[in-house]
Write a protein that holds these residues in place. Structure first.
Motif, PDB file in Angstrom:
ATOM      1  N   PHE A   1       0.834  -1.205   0.000  1.00  0.00           N
ATOM      2  CA  PHE A   1       0.000   0.000   0.000  1.00  0.00           C
ATOM      3  C   PHE A   1       0.868   1.253   0.000  1.00  0.00           C
ATOM      4  CE2 PHE A   1      -2.178   3.514   1.957  1.00  0.00           C
ATOM      5  CZ  PHE A   1      -3.477   3.446   1.468  1.00  0.00           C
ATOM      6  N   ARG A   2       1.862   1.292   0.882  1.00  0.00           N
ATOM      7  CA  ARG A   2       2.725   2.464   0.989  1.00  0.00           C
ATOM      8  C   ARG A   2       3.485   2.714  -0.316  1.00  0.00           C
ATOM      9  NH1 ARG A   2       4.454   4.390   6.050  1.00  0.00           N
ATOM     10  NH2 ARG A   2       6.542   4.720   5.190  1.00  0.00           N
ATOM     11  N   THR A   3       4.004   1.644  -0.901  1.00  0.00           N
ATOM     12  CA  THR A   3       4.765   1.780  -2.143  1.00  0.00           C
ATOM     13  C   THR A   3       3.876   2.330  -3.250  1.00  0.00           C
ATOM     14  OG1 THR A   3       6.205  -0.062  -1.536  1.00  0.00           O
ATOM     15  CG2 THR A   3       6.120   0.549  -3.867  1.00  0.00           C
ATOM     16  N   THR A   4       2.666   1.753  -3.346  1.00  0.00           N
ATOM     17  CA  THR A   4       1.726   2.202  -4.377  1.00  0.00           C
ATOM     18  C   THR A   4       1.291   3.636  -4.130  1.00  0.00           C
ATOM     19  OG1 THR A   4       0.910  -0.072  -4.618  1.00  0.00           O
ATOM     20  CG2 THR A   4      -0.437   1.674  -5.555  1.00  0.00           C
ATOM     21  N   ALA A   5       1.016   3.965  -2.892  1.00  0.00           N
ATOM     22  CA  ALA A   5       0.560   5.319  -2.561  1.00  0.00           C
ATOM     23  C   ALA A   5       1.637   6.355  -2.892  1.00  0.00           C
ATOM     24  CB  ALA A   5       0.192   5.401  -1.080  1.00  0.00           C
ATOM     25  N   ARG A   6       2.878   6.055  -2.586  1.00  0.00           N
ATOM     26  CA  ARG A   6       3.960   7.002  -2.883  1.00  0.00           C
ATOM     27  C   ARG A   6       4.088   7.243  -4.384  1.00  0.00           C
ATOM     28  NH1 ARG A   6       7.259   8.653   1.043  1.00  0.00           N
ATOM     29  NH2 ARG A   6       7.272   7.560   3.058  1.00  0.00           N
ATOM     30  N   MET A   7       3.880   6.204  -5.164  1.00  0.00           N
ATOM     31  CA  MET A   7       3.966   6.354  -6.618  1.00  0.00           C
ATOM     32  C   MET A   7       2.740   7.086  -7.167  1.00  0.00           C
ATOM     33  SD  MET A   7       5.400   2.558  -7.643  1.00  0.00           S
ATOM     34  CE  MET A   7       5.217   2.898  -9.406  1.00  0.00           C
ATOM     35  N   ALA A   8       1.569   6.699  -6.692  1.00  0.00           N
ATOM     36  CA  ALA A   8       0.325   7.268  -7.227  1.00  0.00           C
ATOM     37  C   ALA A   8       0.129   8.716  -6.813  1.00  0.00           C
ATOM     38  CB  ALA A   8      -0.857   6.429  -6.757  1.00  0.00           C
ATOM     39  N   LEU A   9       0.623   9.076  -5.652  1.00  0.00           N
ATOM     40  CA  LEU A   9       0.349  10.409  -5.111  1.00  0.00           C
ATOM     41  C   LEU A   9       1.613  11.261  -4.996  1.00  0.00           C
ATOM     42  CD1 LEU A   9      -2.006   9.185  -2.225  1.00  0.00           C
ATOM     43  CD2 LEU A   9      -2.691   9.999  -4.491  1.00  0.00           C
ATOM     44  N   LYS A  10       2.625  10.931  -5.777  1.00  0.00           N
ATOM     45  CA  LYS A  10       3.890  11.658  -5.664  1.00  0.00           C
ATOM     46  C   LYS A  10       3.749  13.141  -5.990  1.00  0.00           C
ATOM     47  CE  LYS A  10       5.315  10.236 -10.338  1.00  0.00           C
ATOM     48  NZ  LYS A  10       6.353   9.515 -11.116  1.00  0.00           N
ATOM     49  N   ASP A  11       2.758  13.479  -6.817  1.00  0.00           N
ATOM     50  CA  ASP A  11       2.545  14.894  -7.177  1.00  0.00           C
ATOM     51  C   ASP A  11       1.522  15.564  -6.277  1.00  0.00           C
ATOM     52  OD1 ASP A  11       4.369  14.697  -9.295  1.00  0.00           O
ATOM     53  OD2 ASP A  11       2.823  13.945 -10.661  1.00  0.00           O
ATOM     54  N   GLN A  12       0.989  14.817  -5.318  1.00  0.00           N
ATOM     55  CA  GLN A  12      -0.006  15.378  -4.392  1.00  0.00           C
ATOM     56  C   GLN A  12       0.377  14.998  -2.953  1.00  0.00           C
ATOM     57  OE1 GLN A  12      -3.296  13.544  -6.871  1.00  0.00           O
ATOM     58  NE2 GLN A  12      -4.313  15.467  -6.301  1.00  0.00           N
ATOM     59  N   PRO A  13       1.428  15.602  -2.468  1.00  0.00           N
ATOM     60  CA  PRO A  13       1.935  15.253  -1.126  1.00  0.00           C
ATOM     61  C   PRO A  13       0.913  15.446  -0.019  1.00  0.00           C
ATOM     62  CG  PRO A  13       2.917  17.291  -1.927  1.00  0.00           C
ATOM     63  CD  PRO A  13       2.222  16.677  -3.090  1.00  0.00           C
ATOM     64  N   GLN A  14      -0.036  16.345  -0.234  1.00  0.00           N
ATOM     65  CA  GLN A  14      -1.041  16.559   0.805  1.00  0.00           C
ATOM     66  C   GLN A  14      -1.911  15.320   1.015  1.00  0.00           C
ATOM     67  OE1 GLN A  14      -1.131  17.816  -2.191  1.00  0.00           O
ATOM     68  NE2 GLN A  14      -3.201  17.658  -3.050  1.00  0.00           N
ATOM     69  N   LEU A  15      -2.092  14.542  -0.070  1.00  0.00           N
ATOM     70  CA  LEU A  15      -2.860  13.307   0.055  1.00  0.00           C
ATOM     71  C   LEU A  15      -2.037  12.222   0.754  1.00  0.00           C
ATOM     72  CD1 LEU A  15      -4.709  13.134  -3.389  1.00  0.00           C
ATOM     73  CD2 LEU A  15      -5.584  13.921  -1.173  1.00  0.00           C
ATOM     74  N   LEU A  16      -0.754  12.224   0.514  1.00  0.00           N
ATOM     75  CA  LEU A  16       0.119  11.299   1.239  1.00  0.00           C
ATOM     76  C   LEU A  16       0.111  11.622   2.730  1.00  0.00           C
ATOM     77  CD1 LEU A  16       3.239  10.944  -1.095  1.00  0.00           C
ATOM     78  CD2 LEU A  16       1.641   9.125  -0.446  1.00  0.00           C
TER      79      LEU A  16
END
Length: 218
Positions: A191-206
């Protein structure tokens, strides 16, 4: 990230709970992760793993709590029961001090300090004292006292058996829980790996997921 990154199980469970809740409640997170293959089905799998881990962790704690309660009870009951037996054996030794052959039949020449042994000695002793009930009563060792002492010995033996059973159950519960936690940690890592890739341009969502984003120094 190594599997043992989260040393605290409650912290692990809380972290996964946060991931699932925020990923479910924020459509934008779901949409971005879904594009990389982390679908709603995967979230439901994580929720099922989380629920299982919570249940198994609770069961494991209960088993160890039961064992510890028995440990504390035995710490109080074992010395008291042994001393009661020793006092009664002393009466027997006094009464038959001039009849070594009779005294030998009760096997109380020396009382063992090992609980596994003295409980057996006591059980044998109290099974034989009724043969001399009248004489021993005259010296303060009544049938009622012997019956009570017998019950105390049996209670100690029962508690020891129950403690060993709870110990085995607790160890098995720990193994079962740890297998489940390993699967949950693997899910969390994915989950963390996917989230970092999917939301790399939206740090607020991370950040909403509790995933810390390191800011680059200018």
């Amino acid at each position: 990230m190594a599997n043992n990154y989260y040393h605290s199980i409650p912290k692990l469970l809380a972290t996964v709970q946060l991931y699932i809740y925020n990923a479910t409640e924020q459509p934008e997170i779901q949409k971005k992760m879904n594009l990389l293959g982390f679908t709603q089905k995967r979230l439901l799998e994580g929720k099922a793993l989380l629920d299982t881990c919570k249940m198994l962790h609770s069961q494991q704690n209960e088993k160890y709590d039961e064992k510890e309660a028995l440990d504390h009870q035995l710490q109080a009951d074992e010395p008291l029961t042994r001393q009661t037996f020793a006092d009664h054996a002393a009466i027997m030794q006094f009464v038959f001090r001039k009849e070594p052959a009779t005294l030998a039949k009760f096997r109380v020449e020396k009382i063992s300090k090992k609980v596994e042994e003295w409980t057996l000695q006591a059980g044998f002793f109290y099974s034989r004292v009724k043969e001399h009930a009248a004489l021993l009563s005259d010296h303060g060792l009544t049938p009622e006292e012997c019956a009570q002492a017998t019950a105390m010995v049996e209670a100690v033996m029962t508690m020891r058996h129950r403690r060993m059973q709870r110990k085995g159950e607790a160890q098995q519960a720990t193994h079962t829980r740890d297998v489940s936690l390993k699967a949950l940690r693997a899910w969390m890592k994915d989950f963390r790996t996917t989230a970092r890739m999917a939301l790399k341009d939206q740090p607020q969502l991370l950040e909403a997921l509790g995933i810390v984003v390191k800011t680059q120094k200018v």
